[in-house]
Design an enzyme around this catalytic site. Structure first.
Site, PDB file in Angstrom:
ATOM      1  N   ARG A  52       3.147   9.220  -2.699  1.00  0.00           N
ATOM      2  CA  ARG A  52       3.142  10.159  -2.440  1.00  0.00           C
ATOM      3  C   ARG A  52       3.409  10.148  -1.234  1.00  0.00           C
ATOM      4  O   ARG A  52       3.330   8.895  -0.563  1.00  0.00           O
ATOM      5  CB  ARG A  52       1.449  10.874  -2.319  1.00  0.00           C
ATOM      6  CG  ARG A  52       1.559  12.242  -1.873  1.00  0.00           C
ATOM      7  CD  ARG A  52      -0.182  12.660  -1.620  1.00  0.00           C
ATOM      8  NE  ARG A  52      -0.094  12.619  -2.736  1.00  0.00           N
ATOM      9  CZ  ARG A  52      -1.598  13.292  -2.926  1.00  0.00           C
ATOM     10  NH1 ARG A  52      -2.622  12.193  -1.649  1.00  0.00           N
ATOM     11  NH2 ARG A  52      -1.809  13.590  -4.399  1.00  0.00           N
ATOM     12  N   HIS A  64      -6.863  -2.895   5.825  1.00  0.00           N
ATOM     13  CA  HIS A  64      -6.599  -1.744   4.299  1.00  0.00           C
ATOM     14  C   HIS A  64      -6.970  -2.814   3.697  1.00  0.00           C
ATOM     15  O   HIS A  64      -6.783  -2.952   2.020  1.00  0.00           O
ATOM     16  CB  HIS A  64      -5.411  -2.184   4.612  1.00  0.00           C
ATOM     17  CG  HIS A  64      -4.950  -1.006   3.525  1.00  0.00           C
ATOM     18  ND1 HIS A  64      -3.636  -2.154   2.621  1.00  0.00           N
ATOM     19  CD2 HIS A  64      -4.437  -0.117   3.002  1.00  0.00           C
ATOM     20  CE1 HIS A  64      -2.751  -1.189   1.576  1.00  0.00           C
ATOM     21  NE2 HIS A  64      -3.366   0.243   1.554  1.00  0.00           N
ATOM     22  N   HIS A 109      -0.494   0.913  -9.391  1.00  0.00           N
ATOM     23  CA  HIS A 109      -0.585   0.220  -7.453  1.00  0.00           C
ATOM     24  C   HIS A 109      -1.689  -0.719  -7.743  1.00  0.00           C
ATOM     25  O   HIS A 109      -1.705  -1.090  -6.221  1.00  0.00           O
ATOM     26  CB  HIS A 109      -2.026   1.591  -7.622  1.00  0.00           C
ATOM     27  CG  HIS A 109      -2.366   1.387  -5.971  1.00  0.00           C
ATOM     28  ND1 HIS A 109      -3.440   1.035  -5.469  1.00  0.00           N
ATOM     29  CD2 HIS A 109      -1.995   2.250  -5.426  1.00  0.00           C
ATOM     30  CE1 HIS A 109      -3.818   1.528  -4.000  1.00  0.00           C
ATOM     31  NE2 HIS A 109      -2.808   2.280  -3.940  1.00  0.00           N
ATOM     32  N   ARG A 117     -13.482   1.887   5.275  1.00  0.00           N
ATOM     33  CA  ARG A 117     -12.707   2.149   6.424  1.00  0.00           C
ATOM     34  C   ARG A 117     -13.044   4.147   6.178  1.00  0.00           C
ATOM     35  O   ARG A 117     -12.979   4.822   7.860  1.00  0.00           O
ATOM     36  CB  ARG A 117     -11.634   1.732   6.180  1.00  0.00           C
ATOM     37  CG  ARG A 117     -10.853   2.631   7.430  1.00  0.00           C
ATOM     38  CD  ARG A 117      -9.145   1.700   7.374  1.00  0.00           C
ATOM     39  NE  ARG A 117      -8.941   3.577   6.821  1.00  0.00           N
ATOM     40  CZ  ARG A 117      -7.943   3.228   6.093  1.00  0.00           C
ATOM     41  NH1 ARG A 117      -7.669   1.867   5.326  1.00  0.00           N
ATOM     42  NH2 ARG A 117      -7.311   3.816   5.624  1.00  0.00           N
ATOM     43  N   ASN A 129      -2.796  12.627  10.136  1.00  0.00           N
ATOM     44  CA  ASN A 129      -3.774  12.136   8.838  1.00  0.00           C
ATOM     45  C   ASN A 129      -3.876  13.057   8.570  1.00  0.00           C
ATOM     46  O   ASN A 129      -4.093  14.367   7.321  1.00  0.00           O
ATOM     47  CB  ASN A 129      -4.873  11.629   9.619  1.00  0.00           C
ATOM     48  CG  ASN A 129      -4.340  10.296   9.116  1.00  0.00           C
ATOM     49  OD1 ASN A 129      -4.065   9.794   8.989  1.00  0.00           O
ATOM     50  ND2 ASN A 129      -5.591   9.451  10.563  1.00  0.00           N
ATOM     51  N   TYR A 188      -1.110  -3.228   9.622  1.00  0.00           N
ATOM     52  CA  TYR A 188      -2.353  -3.593   8.296  1.00  0.00           C
ATOM     53  C   TYR A 188      -2.906  -4.825   8.474  1.00  0.00           C
ATOM     54  O   TYR A 188      -1.732  -5.236   8.137  1.00  0.00           O
ATOM     55  CB  TYR A 188      -2.172  -2.635   6.987  1.00  0.00           C
ATOM     56  CG  TYR A 188      -1.248  -1.157   6.829  1.00  0.00           C
ATOM     57  CD1 TYR A 188      -1.090  -0.700   7.710  1.00  0.00           C
ATOM     58  CD2 TYR A 188      -1.494  -0.555   5.136  1.00  0.00           C
ATOM     59  CE1 TYR A 188      -0.727   0.652   7.793  1.00  0.00           C
ATOM     60  CE2 TYR A 188      -1.117   0.847   5.381  1.00  0.00           C
ATOM     61  CZ  TYR A 188      -0.078   1.538   6.572  1.00  0.00           C
ATOM     62  OH  TYR A 188      -0.195   2.449   6.686  1.00  0.00           O
ATOM     63  N   ARG A 207       4.791   1.688  -2.308  1.00  0.00           N
ATOM     64  CA  ARG A 207       5.301   1.469  -1.220  1.00  0.00           C
ATOM     65  C   ARG A 207       5.948   0.179  -0.366  1.00  0.00           C
ATOM     66  O   ARG A 207       5.739  -0.591  -0.151  1.00  0.00           O
ATOM     67  CB  ARG A 207       4.484   1.992  -0.049  1.00  0.00           C
ATOM     68  CG  ARG A 207       4.059   3.345  -0.449  1.00  0.00           C
ATOM     69  CD  ARG A 207       2.983   3.926   0.742  1.00  0.00           C
ATOM     70  NE  ARG A 207       1.251   4.965   0.021  1.00  0.00           N
ATOM     71  CZ  ARG A 207       1.948   5.730  -0.397  1.00  0.00           C
ATOM     72  NH1 ARG A 207       3.133   6.102   0.036  1.00  0.00           N
ATOM     73  NH2 ARG A 207       0.798   6.545  -0.597  1.00  0.00           N
TER      74      ARG A 207
END
Length: 704
Positions: A414, A601, A444, A573, A55, A477, A384
Site C-alpha cells: 500500500r 518493527h 510480505h 507497538r 498516521n 526502524y 518496500r
C-alpha cells in the site's frame, strides 16, 4: 472463566477484546505524547507531530473509509469486539476530534518553543517592509506563474480535488456592486514549492523567520481574479478512500490492473474534509455539497497538514542541538573480521540488529553474490524498497552477468505500488525473472536465497529479516537480520520460492513456519505446548514482540495459555485487541508498547518450552491479514549464541521504564510508576555489547 462468560457477564460491547480501530487511535496518542514530551529534543518533537499527522491520513484513507463503505452498504453486523460499523464510526469521530485538538495544541506549544530558539512562523501582516518587498518579488517570480485558479459555475463543473493536497476556497463578488449570489473558485497550493518560505535575515543573526506559502497566496489572491472582489479565502484539504479493489483472478495482467486502480484512487470517495477555522459558510456549503460529507468534517485552528514539519525540521541548518545526536551504525564485527560472507556463514550464523548495526551488511551480501563467479542463482522478495536502492542495481548486475535472478515483487504494497511497478520494470529489462506473487495473497515475507557452486555440491545461503529490504527505513526502524547457511533452512527457502513462482503441492517444512499454510495452526500448537508445560509444573513462558495483535483466534489461544499458568509478556507497538488484567482470563498477561526515537518493527517470538527455549524471527504480526492473506515467514533461530543475543534484546525491552507504556484492562495505556533507575531500551541497545553478551533471560516479572 472463558471468553464467552466474560462477554456475557459485562455490559461493555468489548469485554474480552479491544477494538482494533480504537486501539489504533490510542497508539497514535502515544506517538503524540512523544511530541509533547519536553525531554525530547525540540526538532524531534516536531517530527513526531508530523508522524501523528501522516498516521491519521493513512488511517482515515483506509480504515475509516472502509467503515464508511460498510455504513453506505447497510452493513450492521457486529465485529468480534462488539461494534457495529455505525457504532464504531460515532466513537471514531469523537476520538479523532479529540486527538486533532490535542495535536494542534501541541503544535502551538512547539511553535512557542521554536520562537524562543529563534525559529519563527510569521503572519503576513507582521512582515517588515523589507521582508514584504522580498516576498512580493518571490510571489511574482516563483509562485504566481504556477498558480491555476479554477472557477466553479454552470459552465465549469467542480474540478477534481486531489487527496491530501492543500487548496484555497475563494468566495468572490463582482466589483460592480450588484447584489447577487457569491461566486466560488478553488486554487491548489503548489506542492512542489516550499511550504515555509524563509524570510531575509541579517548574516550575523541566528534568528530564522518563515511565512507559509498559503498566507502569501491568500494575501495576493486579488491578482488572480481581476474584476472580482475576494470576500473570503479559506484553506481546505480532502482525504479520499485510498484502498485498492483489485480483481486479481479476472485480471489478464496484474501490473496493468494495479496501474488502472491507482488512477481510480485519485477519484476515491471522499472520507474526510479539513477546513480552516472560521471558513466562510458559503464556501463550506459548496465543499460539503460537492464531497457529500456531513460528519467527518473538521475545522482546524492552525496550518492544515502538519506533516510538513518532517521536511521542515530536516531542512534547518545550524540547529543540530535540537535534534537527537546522530548515531553511526556499527558494521557487524563478524563481517569486519572476514569480508567473505560465504566463508563466515559456513562457520557460523550471524545476527544483525538494525539500526544499531549497519544495513550495509545486507547490501554488501547481495553485491558480493552478484560479483561472485561461483554464485549460480539469487532469489529475493521485495515489499518496500527505497527510492534509490543499491540492491536493485546489484540484482540487475547479477542478471546481466548471466546469473539466475528471481525477484518476487509485491505490487500491492500500500502506497508503494507505483514505486514497485517501476522497480519491476527496471529489473525485467536487466534480465531478472520478476514474479508478482500469488493471486489473493500479498508477499510480505523477507527472505533472500543465494545458491553457490562449491566444488561438487551446491550450497544455499539465506537471509531472513523482520523488516523490508529498504536501506532508508533501516536507519529509522528496529529490525533483525539473520544470515545462515544451515541446510534445512536453505532447503525450506528453496521450496518457499518454488511455491511463490511455480506450482507446488503442500510441503513438509523442515524449519520454516509459513502463512497462510501452517502459521495459525503452528502458533496454536506452540501456545498449547506452553500450557501443557505450565500444568505439569515445568517452566512456561511466552514473550512476543510485534507491531500489532488483532487476530481473535490467537488472542483466545493466549487467554487459554494464561489460564493454564503460562506467564505471557507481549511487546506490541501499535494495535492490540487483547485485553489484559481480566480476572480468570488474562491476569497472567502484560502488554507494553514502546514508542521512542526509532520505530519498533522487529517481530520476535519466544517460547520457554519447559526449559528448552525456542526463538523465532518473523515477518508476520499476529493479525488476520498476516495469517490468512499474506505469504509470511517464521524462522527458528538454531544457533544457541544468537538465541541468547535475541533474548537479551527482549530483556532490554522488558526493562524499559522510560518509553514503555502498559495497556490497562480499560483499553488505555499508562506509564509505569517505577522507582527504579530510568532505563531506556533503545539507548541501551546502541551499546552493542549490551545485547551481544550471553546473559540468561531474567525471571518473569510479577504481574499486576
Amino acid at each position: 472463566m472463558n471468553t464467552e462468560e466474560i462477554k456475557n457477564n459485562q455490559s461493555s460491547p468489548a469485554t474480552a477484546y479491544l477494538n482494533r480501530d480504537l486501539s489504533w487511535i490510542e497508539f497514535n496518542r502515544r506517538v503524540l505524547k512523544e511530541a509533547q514530551d519536553p525531554d525530547n529534543p525540540l526538532m524531534e518533537r516536531a517530527r513526531f507531530l508530523a508522524i501523528v499527522s501522516s498516521n491519521l491520513d493513512e488511517f482515515i484513507s483506509v480504515r475509516v473509509a472502509g467503515i464508511q463503505d460498510q455504513i453506505r452498504a447497510g452493513y450492521t453486523k457486529k465485529d468480534f469486539t462488539g461494534y457495529t460499523p455505525s457504532g464504531l464510526y460515532k466513537r471514531l469521530i469523537k476520538r479523532v476530534t479529540k486527538i486533532i485538538a490535542d495535536q494542534y495544541r501541541t503544535f502551538r506549544d512547539i511553535s512557542r518553543s521554536l520562537h524562543k530558539e529563534g525559529i519563527v512562523f510569521v503572519d503576513y501582516e507582521d512582515l517588515t517592509h523589507a521582508q514584504e518587498q522580498s516576498i512580493e518579488q518571490y510571489y511574482r517570480d516563483i509562485i504566481y506563474p504556477v498558480l491555476t485558479p479554477m472557477a466553479v459555475d454552470q459552465s465549469r463543473p467542480f474540478p477534481l480535488v486531489h487527496s491530501q493536497f492543500i487548496y484555497l476556497a475563494v468566495v468572490l463578488t463582482r466589483k460592480n456592486g450588484l447584489e447577487e449570489e457569491p461566486y466560488f473558485a478553488i486554487l491548489q497550493i503548489p506542492s512542489n514549492l516550499p511550504r515555509c518560505i524563509p524570510l531575509p535575515h541579517r548574516s550575523n543573526s541566528k534568528k530564522r523567520q518563515f511565512v507559509f506559502i498559503e498566507d502569501v497566496i491568500r494575501h495576493h489572491i486579488q491578482t488572480l481574479f481581476s474584476g472580482y472582489e475576494p470576500v473570503a479565502v479559506s484553506e481546505f484539504r480532502l482525504t479520499r478512500n485510498s484502498d485498492l479493489t483489485i480483481d486479481e483472478e479476472g485480471a489478464e495482467d496484474l501490473l496493468e490492473e494495479i496501474e488502472k486502480e491507482l488512477r481510480k484512487r485519485r477519484r476515491g470517495v471522499p472520507a474526510r474534509l479539513e477546513v480552516q477555522k472560521g471558513i466562510h459558510p458559503y464556501a463550506l456549503e459548496q465543499l460539503q455539497a460537492e464531497f457529500e460529507l456531513e460528519d467527518f468534517v473538521f475545522e482546524i485552528e492552525g496550518p492544515l497538514d502538519l506533516g510538513f514539519l518532517r521536511n521542515f525540521a530536516g531542512s534547518l541548518k545550524g540547529f543540530g542541538y535540537m535534534n537527537y545526536p546522530p548515531i553511526e551504525p556499527v558494521y557487524p564485527a563478524e563481517f569486519q573480521e572476514n569480508e567473505d560472507f560465504f566463508e563466515v556463514l559456513r562457520e557460523r550464523d550471524v545476527l544483525v540488529y538494525h539500526p544499531y548495526e549497519s544495513f550495509d551488511a545486507m547490501t554488501d551480501f547481495i553485491i558480493q553474490a552478484s560479483e561472485d563467479e561461483q554464485v549460480m542463482a539469487i532469489k529475493m522478495t521485495l515489499y518496500r524498497v527505497s527510492g534509490n536502492s543499491p540492491l536493485i542495481t546489484a540484482l540487475a548486475n547479477a542478471a546481466e552477468s548471466g546469473k539466475q535472478v528471481t525477484v518476487v515483487v509485491e505490487l500491492k504494497a500500500r502506497f508503494d505500488e507505483e514505486r514497485n511497478i517501476a522497480w519491476a520494470r527496471q529489473l525485467e529489462k536487466s534480465g531478472c525473472h520478476v514474479v508478482y506473487g500469488l493471486i489473493g495473497l500479498k508477499t510480505h515475507a523477507k527472505v533472500t536465497l543465494i545458491v553457490r557452486q562449491e566444488g561438487p555440491e551446491l550450497r544455499r545461503y539465506v537471509h531472513v529479516g523482520t523488516g523490508n529490504y529498504n536501506d532508508s527505513t533501516a536507519k529509522a526502524y528496529t529490525d533483525l537480520s539473520l544470515f545462515t547457511a544451515q541446510s534445512d533452512i536453505g532447503l525450506d527457502a528453496s521450496e518457499l520460492f518454488n511455491q511463490m513462482t511455480g506450482y507446488s503441492a503442500n510441503f513438509d517444512w523442515h524449519s520454516f513456519i509459513v502463512a497462510p499454510t501452517n502459521m495459525s495452526l503452528s502458533l496454536q500448537k506452540l501456545m498449547m505446548r506452553e500450557a501443557e508445560h505450565a500444568r505439569a509444573g515445568r517452566p512456561a513462558r511466552i514473550i512476543a514482540k510485534m507491531n500489532s495483535l488483532s487476530n481473535q483466534q490467537v488472542i483466545d489461544d493466549l487467554y487459554s495459555a494464561a489460564q493454564a499458568g503460562v506467564s505471557i509478556d507481549l511487546i506490541v507497538r501499535g494495535v492490540c485487541c487483547l485485553r489484559p488484567g481480566i480476572e480468570g482470563l488474562s491476569e497472567n498477561i502484560t502488554v507494553r508498547s514502546i514508542v521512542d526515537r526509532f520505530l519498533e518493527h522487529s517481530r520476535i517470538y519466544y517460547f520457554e518450552n519447559g526449559g528448552k527455549p525456542e526463538v523465532y524471527l518473523s515477518s508476520a504480526d499476529w493479525m488476520t491479514r498476516n495469517l490468512t492473506r499474506r505469504i509470511e515467514l517464521m524462522c527458528p533461530v538454531r544457533d544457541s549464541g544468537i538465541r541468547k543475543q535475541i533474548v537479551k534484546i527482549l530483556e532490554l525491552s522488558l526493562k524499559d521504564n522510560v518509553k514503555a507504556s502498559f495497556l490497562q484492562a480499560n483499553g488505555y495505556y499508562e506509564q509505569p510508576d517505577d522507582k527504579k533507575a530510568p532505563f531506556r531500551s533503545q539507548f541501551a541497545a546502541m551499546d552493542v555489547t549490551r545485547w551481544k553478551g550471553s546473559r540468561v533471560l531474567p525471571s518473569p516479572p510479577k504481574h499486576s
